[in-house]
Scaffold this motif. Structure first.
Motif, PDB file in Angstrom:
ATOM      1  N   PHE A  92      -7.358  -6.357  -2.854  1.00  0.00           N
ATOM      2  CA  PHE A  92      -5.786  -6.016  -3.057  1.00  0.00           C
ATOM      3  C   PHE A  92      -4.804  -6.971  -2.530  1.00  0.00           C
ATOM      4  CE2 PHE A  92      -8.546  -2.099  -1.914  1.00  0.00           C
ATOM      5  CZ  PHE A  92      -7.787  -1.255  -2.823  1.00  0.00           C
ATOM      6  N   PHE A 108       1.015  -7.346   7.051  1.00  0.00           N
ATOM      7  CA  PHE A 108       0.835  -6.753   5.994  1.00  0.00           C
ATOM      8  C   PHE A 108      -0.591  -6.591   5.543  1.00  0.00           C
ATOM      9  CE2 PHE A 108       1.128  -7.898   1.244  1.00  0.00           C
ATOM     10  CZ  PHE A 108       1.476  -6.672   0.660  1.00  0.00           C
ATOM     11  N   PHE A 109      -1.396  -7.517   5.774  1.00  0.00           N
ATOM     12  CA  PHE A 109      -2.688  -7.498   5.575  1.00  0.00           C
ATOM     13  C   PHE A 109      -3.638  -8.723   6.530  1.00  0.00           C
ATOM     14  CE2 PHE A 109      -2.252 -11.046   2.772  1.00  0.00           C
ATOM     15  CZ  PHE A 109      -3.546 -11.633   2.503  1.00  0.00           C
ATOM     16  N   GLU A 110      -4.886  -8.631   6.335  1.00  0.00           N
ATOM     17  CA  GLU A 110      -5.919  -9.611   6.977  1.00  0.00           C
ATOM     18  C   GLU A 110      -5.793  -9.113   8.731  1.00  0.00           C
ATOM     19  OE1 GLU A 110      -4.778 -13.538   8.373  1.00  0.00           O
ATOM     20  OE2 GLU A 110      -6.690 -14.455   7.747  1.00  0.00           O
ATOM     21  N   PRO A 111      -7.037  -9.127   9.223  1.00  0.00           N
ATOM     22  CA  PRO A 111      -8.349  -9.161   8.592  1.00  0.00           C
ATOM     23  C   PRO A 111      -8.727  -7.985   7.616  1.00  0.00           C
ATOM     24  CG  PRO A 111      -8.282  -8.387  10.911  1.00  0.00           C
ATOM     25  CD  PRO A 111      -7.066  -8.901  10.650  1.00  0.00           C
ATOM     26  N   PHE A 170      -8.310  -5.465   4.492  1.00  0.00           N
ATOM     27  CA  PHE A 170      -7.878  -5.805   2.951  1.00  0.00           C
ATOM     28  C   PHE A 170      -7.636  -4.765   2.228  1.00  0.00           C
ATOM     29  CE2 PHE A 170     -10.963  -9.268   4.005  1.00  0.00           C
ATOM     30  CZ  PHE A 170      -9.782 -10.309   4.151  1.00  0.00           C
ATOM     31  N   TYR A 171      -7.630  -3.395   2.795  1.00  0.00           N
ATOM     32  CA  TYR A 171      -7.195  -2.279   1.988  1.00  0.00           C
ATOM     33  C   TYR A 171      -5.752  -1.772   2.641  1.00  0.00           C
ATOM     34  CZ  TYR A 171      -6.291   2.284   0.670  1.00  0.00           C
ATOM     35  OH  TYR A 171      -5.722   3.653   0.368  1.00  0.00           O
ATOM     36  N   HIS A 172      -5.921  -1.479   3.885  1.00  0.00           N
ATOM     37  CA  HIS A 172      -4.625  -0.907   4.695  1.00  0.00           C
ATOM     38  C   HIS A 172      -4.854  -1.580   6.038  1.00  0.00           C
ATOM     39  CE1 HIS A 172      -6.256   2.181   7.631  1.00  0.00           C
ATOM     40  NE2 HIS A 172      -4.939   2.101   7.955  1.00  0.00           N
ATOM     41  N   THR A 173      -3.730  -1.839   6.598  1.00  0.00           N
ATOM     42  CA  THR A 173      -3.628  -2.046   8.063  1.00  0.00           C
ATOM     43  C   THR A 173      -2.812  -1.063   8.715  1.00  0.00           C
ATOM     44  OG1 THR A 173      -1.701  -3.247   7.676  1.00  0.00           O
ATOM     45  CG2 THR A 173      -3.616  -4.460   7.631  1.00  0.00           C
ATOM     46  N   ASP A 174      -3.025  -0.687   9.971  1.00  0.00           N
ATOM     47  CA  ASP A 174      -2.479   0.500  10.710  1.00  0.00           C
ATOM     48  C   ASP A 174      -1.056   0.319  10.928  1.00  0.00           C
ATOM     49  OD1 ASP A 174      -4.502   2.712  10.717  1.00  0.00           O
ATOM     50  OD2 ASP A 174      -5.739   1.083  11.584  1.00  0.00           O
ATOM     51  N   ASN A 196     -11.011  -1.564   4.860  1.00  0.00           N
ATOM     52  CA  ASN A 196     -11.317  -2.591   3.786  1.00  0.00           C
ATOM     53  C   ASN A 196     -11.352  -1.858   2.552  1.00  0.00           C
ATOM     54  OD1 ASN A 196     -11.154  -4.900   5.159  1.00  0.00           O
ATOM     55  ND2 ASN A 196     -13.119  -5.471   4.810  1.00  0.00           N
ATOM     56  N   TYR A 197     -11.835  -0.648   2.589  1.00  0.00           N
ATOM     57  CA  TYR A 197     -11.978   0.248   1.353  1.00  0.00           C
ATOM     58  C   TYR A 197     -11.229   1.703   1.319  1.00  0.00           C
ATOM     59  CZ  TYR A 197     -15.541  -3.117   0.227  1.00  0.00           C
ATOM     60  OH  TYR A 197     -16.076  -4.141  -0.144  1.00  0.00           O
ATOM     61  N   PRO A 198     -10.579   2.192   0.079  1.00  0.00           N
ATOM     62  CA  PRO A 198     -10.080   3.280   0.381  1.00  0.00           C
ATOM     63  C   PRO A 198     -11.079   4.536   0.661  1.00  0.00           C
ATOM     64  CG  PRO A 198      -9.451   2.208  -1.770  1.00  0.00           C
ATOM     65  CD  PRO A 198     -10.382   1.222  -1.112  1.00  0.00           C
ATOM     66  N   LEU A 205      -5.874   7.721   6.780  1.00  0.00           N
ATOM     67  CA  LEU A 205      -4.691   6.925   7.338  1.00  0.00           C
ATOM     68  C   LEU A 205      -3.500   7.712   8.119  1.00  0.00           C
ATOM     69  CD1 LEU A 205      -3.442   5.497   3.540  1.00  0.00           C
ATOM     70  CD2 LEU A 205      -5.347   4.549   5.541  1.00  0.00           C
ATOM     71  N   GLY A 249     -11.069   5.161   6.031  1.00  0.00           N
ATOM     72  CA  GLY A 249     -10.565   5.707   7.225  1.00  0.00           C
ATOM     73  C   GLY A 249      -9.398   6.862   6.676  1.00  0.00           C
ATOM     74  N   PRO A 280       1.511  -2.019   9.103  1.00  0.00           N
ATOM     75  CA  PRO A 280       1.597  -2.811   8.040  1.00  0.00           C
ATOM     76  C   PRO A 280       3.092  -3.383   7.899  1.00  0.00           C
ATOM     77  CG  PRO A 280       1.671  -0.762   7.101  1.00  0.00           C
ATOM     78  CD  PRO A 280       1.328  -0.658   8.696  1.00  0.00           C
ATOM     79  N   ASN A 313       0.855  -0.951  -0.123  1.00  0.00           N
ATOM     80  CA  ASN A 313      -0.233   0.072   0.133  1.00  0.00           C
ATOM     81  C   ASN A 313       0.830   0.905   0.110  1.00  0.00           C
ATOM     82  OD1 ASN A 313      -1.523   2.271   0.654  1.00  0.00           O
ATOM     83  ND2 ASN A 313      -3.038   0.796   1.606  1.00  0.00           N
ATOM     84  N   GLN A 336     -16.252   9.348   7.355  1.00  0.00           N
ATOM     85  CA  GLN A 336     -15.305   8.508   8.081  1.00  0.00           C
ATOM     86  C   GLN A 336     -15.731   8.523   9.585  1.00  0.00           C
ATOM     87  OE1 GLN A 336     -11.874  10.511   6.996  1.00  0.00           O
ATOM     88  NE2 GLN A 336     -11.313   9.003   5.285  1.00  0.00           N
ATOM     89  N   THR A 381     -14.012 -12.917   8.566  1.00  0.00           N
ATOM     90  CA  THR A 381     -12.634 -13.398   8.497  1.00  0.00           C
ATOM     91  C   THR A 381     -12.398 -14.518   9.706  1.00  0.00           C
ATOM     92  OG1 THR A 381     -11.502 -12.254  10.166  1.00  0.00           O
ATOM     93  CG2 THR A 381     -11.699 -11.330   7.814  1.00  0.00           C
TER      94      THR A 381
END
Lengths: 388, 388, 388, 388
Positions: free
Chosen positions: D246, C182-185, C187-191, C145-147, C152, C150, C193, A223, A324, D28
């Motif tokens: 993603f 890196f990801f999960e749960p 799917f767009y970004h993790t805080d 999960n979606y752009p 960032l 949130g 990563p 990302n 948001q 998940t």
């Protein structure tokens, strides 16, 4: 008109630096195709870059690559550029083509080779002194191909020492931007593989050291806009190398592979203050036009950046923040998508015309006869390339 | 002795084909480093390859690349090779370095360029007729860099037509092996990106067309041994291009990046009958020695394949099947791991000695003086490379 | 005997922490299969973990997960564990299963939810006070999960503030280890990563904050051993979560997917001083045994770590350094491979016996009747799981 | 009006099948969040799906999942659906949640378990007989987590045999669509990992067997539109499972992660005749709405597909072909991008109104009170989910 005036005002200040090497030939390890009209000299590269600027108003600076663009008199070169309406920008160092650098440069286990690489950086700083360039860009090809080939830890320590020597030579207004790259040309490890590594070195060096983010230098799935946001938060985003990719460091035209990603990146740039000239984020292209026309390739690129910046500036940030904070996932996403799907092209064309620029720079170039002229004029000599 | 006799017997027949180009210089788009002793001619490449065979007993054939290895008299070349104890193997075609192929070869929209590429394939078949080679290998650089650049569907149809013309020219004992590649040098799409595409073309052509599996040509995470098993099941595995990778098509020494993956591949080869000469699976290397010694790099490679084949042959297949059928996941896995972790090296060294080969081919080469001799002898001329 | 005494001495101090949840049921979003004998309580989990330790001598600590392992009296629980020969280790917080955390916890835009998450961390610290645990592990499921979902940047700022509040509550001997993923749960970004993000937060917090490296939480192709080397260099490697992966966060048995990668990681651990107890690097497992036996799965795991540590300790570091400094790529690589290919298993079995441990812990467990006993005893109640 | 009439005419026939499970809860392995108003029964799912169709005119069919949607009287269910203006579509089989399928279903080494799985497929065909559904969709969770756990080759052979038994039971107008998936829930290998494997099985079975392409089931970097073009060329594209990703199989809203990729896929669909009802390509969604509203999530999804189809239909194919044949890379790419960047939304809104549909289906749903009503009505009972 879907683009408000304040957005256009912000776009007025947008400036994208062109890489001199984009006008030379490039290719892959399998083949570098030659093309008619390709520059033989840095002066010809600058002329081509200046033409991009004339047609778009977006590209007032040209980045140099040393030694590819080495000349005897850099002040004269700067004057020549100025005469064409552009200035000389970032100086890119090269410590990957001399035979001595086969196994490393700033990280090499041999102090003599490290010194040679540091001296090359000093030479680049000297060029900057003469051209008035702000940034020394350091991209290292250093790395290894096989586990055990090098001592990962010792190489980091040597890198830190080498960078410190270069940093100390920087003038008050000069900066070092340290580029990271996931892989290539090294295939097991690279010595600056990720933003974290570049950041820890820059943080140790001081405020004149900043991270250079090349959009093609990440692992699959990374990302990138998160990194943009993080580096802006940390005050350490020095510059962008724009391009796009489907697989590796493909160096395709920025925005060509994943336009929505470019939009998200520009959204974070806007949000994080990256468009504010006071924050001195340098926007550069770093691309290869292996199969497409080089000058139109650069025109297309800067237009892509401008169009996507316009879309990013259209984001309704109040509505976004409200959605948001309300936890309305679909509404928040829709605010972004609404800006992304807005067709800004005709508005930008009209605005361009109002500024005495061609409405359609691609068409204007095609009909200008410039390409035909350089095809005819640039006969003989050695076409510029990467010298690989 | 941990290696039973029947395993050694099977190893006796193992034969790995060396690529002539592995002995020339290679590199990346950033730099191709030259090295002392590098061959200038195909004869010198064959001499180096023969030396690998002398020291390992594993490499009795050399693959040619046309036009890099073009000579006037292929029968004479075959005789020269025979004199050194090796034969000429697969003929590799090249439709990626002529200027006409910038936008495609067998898939090009221009019938004249398709014809030219087909003619090149005919030329390669003619070389095969003279050398007695079994396989024509077709790896296509065809693809596009930008969405829209080409018509994906029309290119498939043209590919099918072009391949049919080449196929029809094959002799009764000749085969075509069609290599697939995920990306590079094309960065948006390649015309034969995966085993499925190679397979559907080969299936349409007939039984003399088979798939070539290059271990470096897959998307990240691809389970390669599954493809090996599937192609053996379908009777369509023609040949391997062995190498290894951490990221892209790194072309590192086979087994260097992920030895366990090589083991799993060889396990499927063994299970699927791929070692049986009657099934005519060709085992080739396709590697680049950018930073390491080329001849020792090839020696290391064939030894890696041999050692891993030995480990794969050590798998207790009865115990494995019993554990699989019992649903005992850990026991089944342990059967595989037990073979993988067995250190076969000293047994193989002893066996090698018993066959009048050096126990340690790497050491034998290092102390042989061969490298020093070619360093001294091969002065002047143009070192062989990819001619990019 | 191929393992020298000094290596065995170093192995004597090796200690691997087992996760309590590895003994409960786990699975995927598609299905969690139940298995006979699965613990219903934390006491039963500890009993199983203690059995792993009894058979291997490698696993003297059990990590807790709150609230899955919540009890009324932690001192009593610690006493119970002690009675079985193990101690209570890292306390893992959980801010991903309460409905309030659907859109975030420490990063949530709602201060009330951030407070709730911080209070949970305080609760965990209180557990640590009672158990004597050293580390509070924070893994955040926070992300989007979606752009657009949130902000960032704002989420980073809130994360920093929340972490600071938790950090301030740590006792003098307590640490916070911040895990990245890196990801999960999300799917767009993790805080958090990547290691860089974890590092910058830990660096801002102070010396009691360190990075937790889960070997399954990286982008495809990431060179994990480089990160290990870098974090040891920076003095910020707090702990490992060991497991292995082919694709995503597969949580397979450590060393099962890529044993050579585990070797390279342990090589950097050894080189960087990570085995030195003074450096306080915690080695933990974090795995899921979805289809294989749980207790034997844990036994296999700790043995894998021990065997690979032994191989890493066998690396001839003087020879390695000499080859590296000589620029002999193949020789340097060979030093590593020589250690990797050494079969240490029978030596370790003999050494194990000499220490009154079973030569073959897997076989010893299978024949012990323990599994049959718990299958019979643990009837009724609710089998432990993730509570998803 | 930027959308010509003939494009609108083609859009009139567009039909997207909704998955019943999209209206239930999903999540998940870490957590499945419950949400107000979630259906408890298949009738409630159909009611929600029908509402999506009422508002968009795009979703006249609902796919069933057996056993999640099992009822006593399927004819009655079909009548119920018809009363709400929708029909029952594809029947999705499930051989991954029964304990017997822990180690496989159609590929299991135990013939009794294979028979059980085949019987389940027969049961699904019987449902199709009653509902009049065209397609039996087979997605297999079959695979292994550890090398050696299963015999890759034997599993393929058993798969072929099992599929043949199912195929033989299909009625004249019924089809089998075989879905492939790169990984998950199996982490070492899956038995149908790629389009090639699905294709070779379908080709062996006959013309009623076709490939199902789920857009989230590929390795990183895979060019999905190439597969679309290839399968259409081979006459083997049976159906789509639309979603976006993603990282892995994220199952996000179609078009959310990479809208340009969706555009390229629809471009190949258009070019290859996939919109022609005669070719019977089924367009389905397969998504998870873990954090966003489920009904609006489905509305957003079908609108995304419609909008992108409109853009794909806007491609000037004559200009595209001319530029491709002229080898004008940038011009060809520009033809595609011009269509992609066209903002079709207001035209589609106007057209929707002209057909007595709401101009803005998202707003129409929000203001309809439907969500509030089901939130209030659907109290008690068990919310639908995956039953994992």
């Amino acid at each position: 008109m879907s683009i408000p005036t304040d957005v256009l005002t912000q776009l007025e200040h947008q400036s994208i630096e062109l890489p001199s090497w984009a006008f030379g030939n490039s290719g892959t390890r399998f083949k570098v195709f030659e093309t008619p009209g390709t520059p033989r000299t840095i002066e010809e590269k600058i002329a081509d870059a200046a033409r991009v600027n004339t047609l778009t108003g977006l590209a007032p600076a040209v980045a140099l690559h040393i030694p590819w663009d080495k000349v005897g008199d850099y002040a004269a070169l700067a004057g020549y550029a100025e005469g064409l309406g552009v200035k000389l920008g970032t100086v890119n160092s090269n410590t990957f083509q001399d035979d001595d650098y086969k196994l490393g440069s700033l990280t090499h286990s041999d102090p003599a080779i490290r010194s040679k690489a540091i001296d090359h950086m000093y030479e680049c700083i000297e060029v900057m002194n003469q051209t008035g360039s702000q940034d020394l860009k350091i991209w290292l090809a250093d790395g290894t191909n096989y586990p055990g080939q090098g001592n990962l830890r010792a190489r980091q320590d040597r890198l830190a020492n080498s960078l410190a020597k270069v940093y100390d030579r920087l003038g008050d207004e000069q900066r070092m931007v340290l580029e990271y790259k996931f892989f290539e040309p090294a295939f097991y490890h690279t010595d600056v593989p990720d933003w974290g590594t570049s950041y820890v070195h820059c943080a140790a060096l001081g405020e004149k050291a900043l991270v250079c983010l090349d959009t093609g230098h990440h692992a699959p799935g990374t990302n990138i806009e998160f990194i943009v946001a993080q580096l802006l938060r940390l005050g350490k985003l020095g510059s962008f190398d724009f391009n796009s990719r489907f697989y590796a460091d493909d160096d395709l035209i920025v925005g060509a592979a994943d336009p929505f990603q470019l939009f998200r990146i520009m959204h974070e740039v806007v949000r994080g203050g990256g468009l504010d000239p006071a924050n001195k984020v340098a926007f550069m292209l770093d691309q290869c036009h292996n199969v497409e026309g080089k000058i139109p390739g650069q025109i297309r690129s800067v237009l892509n950046v401008q169009e996507m910046t316009a879309r990013a500036l259209l984001v309704d940030s109040a509505a976004l923040e409200a959605a948001q904070n309300a936890g309305d996932v679909l509404a928040a996403n829709a605010v972004l998508m609404d800006a992304f799907y807005t067709d800004v092209r005709s508005d930008l064309a009209a605005w361009r015309e109002s500024r005495s620029l061609p409405a359609d720079p691609m068409a204007a170039f095609a009909s200008s006869g410039y390409q035909e002229k350089i095809n005819a004029d640039r006969q003989g000599g050695q076409q510029a390339g990467w010298g690989a």
